[in-house]
Design an enzyme around this catalytic site. Sequence first.
Site, PDB file in Angstrom:
ATOM      1  N   HIS A  50       0.901  -1.293   0.123  1.00  0.00           N
ATOM      2  CA  HIS A  50      -0.058  -0.072   0.043  1.00  0.00           C
ATOM      3  C   HIS A  50       0.846   1.167   0.004  1.00  0.00           C
ATOM      4  O   HIS A  50       2.282   1.060   0.095  1.00  0.00           O
ATOM      5  CB  HIS A  50      -0.833   0.011   1.232  1.00  0.00           C
ATOM      6  CG  HIS A  50      -0.373  -0.237   2.560  1.00  0.00           C
ATOM      7  ND1 HIS A  50       0.454   0.691   3.105  1.00  0.00           N
ATOM      8  CD2 HIS A  50      -0.147  -1.152   3.478  1.00  0.00           C
ATOM      9  CE1 HIS A  50       1.022   0.273   4.202  1.00  0.00           C
ATOM     10  NE2 HIS A  50       0.471  -0.979   4.450  1.00  0.00           N
TER      11      HIS A  50
HETATM   12  P1  TYD Z   1      -1.239  -2.774   7.950  1.00  0.00           P
HETATM   13  O1  TYD Z   1      -0.645  -1.308   8.074  1.00  0.00           O
HETATM   14  O2  TYD Z   1      -2.388  -3.028   6.852  1.00  0.00           O
HETATM   15  O3  TYD Z   1      -0.324  -3.769   8.021  1.00  0.00           O
HETATM   16  P2  TYD Z   1       1.038  -4.083   6.907  1.00  0.00           P
HETATM   17  O4  TYD Z   1       0.736  -2.904   5.870  1.00  0.00           O
HETATM   18  O5  TYD Z   1       1.988  -4.322   7.542  1.00  0.00           O
HETATM   19  O6  TYD Z   1       0.403  -5.297   6.035  1.00  0.00           O
HETATM   20  O7  TYD Z   1      -2.037  -2.920   9.421  1.00  0.00           O
HETATM   21  C1  TYD Z   1      -2.607  -4.069   9.862  1.00  0.00           C
HETATM   22  C2  TYD Z   1      -3.911  -3.992  10.770  1.00  0.00           C
HETATM   23  O8  TYD Z   1      -3.092  -3.318  11.906  1.00  0.00           O
HETATM   24  C3  TYD Z   1      -4.689  -3.134  10.233  1.00  0.00           C
HETATM   25  O9  TYD Z   1      -6.059  -3.628  10.434  1.00  0.00           O
HETATM   26  C4  TYD Z   1      -4.742  -1.862  10.818  1.00  0.00           C
HETATM   27  C5  TYD Z   1      -4.189  -2.208  12.205  1.00  0.00           C
HETATM   28  N1  TYD Z   1      -3.232  -1.078  12.628  1.00  0.00           N
HETATM   29  C6  TYD Z   1      -3.102  -0.313  13.878  1.00  0.00           C
HETATM   30  O10 TYD Z   1      -4.192  -0.409  14.189  1.00  0.00           O
HETATM   31  N2  TYD Z   1      -2.349   0.590  13.977  1.00  0.00           N
HETATM   32  C7  TYD Z   1      -1.141   0.721  13.146  1.00  0.00           C
HETATM   33  O11 TYD Z   1      -0.397   1.711  13.754  1.00  0.00           O
HETATM   34  C8  TYD Z   1      -0.860  -0.006  12.345  1.00  0.00           C
HETATM   35  C9  TYD Z   1       0.335   0.247  11.649  1.00  0.00           C
HETATM   36  C10 TYD Z   1      -1.876  -0.980  11.946  1.00  0.00           C
END
Ligand code: TYD
Length: 134
Positions: A50
Amino acid sequence: MKRVKLIDLPKIKDHRGNLSFFENSNQIPFDIKRTYWIHDVPGGAFRGGHAFMKSHEFIIALSGSFDVVLKDGELNKTISLNRSYHGLYVPNLIWRTLENFSTNSLVLIVSSIEFDDNDYIRDFKQFQKLKNEI
Ligand code: TYD
């Protein structure tokens, strides 16, 4: 892509163990609003995939190694992180994926904003469209 930067952090060598650090706006080009980490990554998994509208991030391999794959809509670049005293500055509007994790890798990420789901661009076509419009 020119805004992406691999930053060498201070390393205080000591026979008791080395120490590194970074501070708001000193070693990294933004003020830290949030810290999170990714751990216990199973073999073959990838994270990210993303871009962010506004947030800037600084990514460190505290332990182990992984690749950060970056796309700015025109250029692609892969940067391997495997030292806890090197960090990667990833500005907003860069598509990024973390992959090729080694066993026991530990990813530390600091962000310039508090968590905001609306800051995510999760659709690559939408990302490219946005980049073409800028
Ligand atoms: P995401 O950023 O999509 O993970 P990655 O990019 O590493 O695959 O985040 C995964 C899940 O965690 C999503 O449901 C949002 C949650 N999240 C939080 O609640 N707080 C945060 O600071 C982050 C980075 C994610």
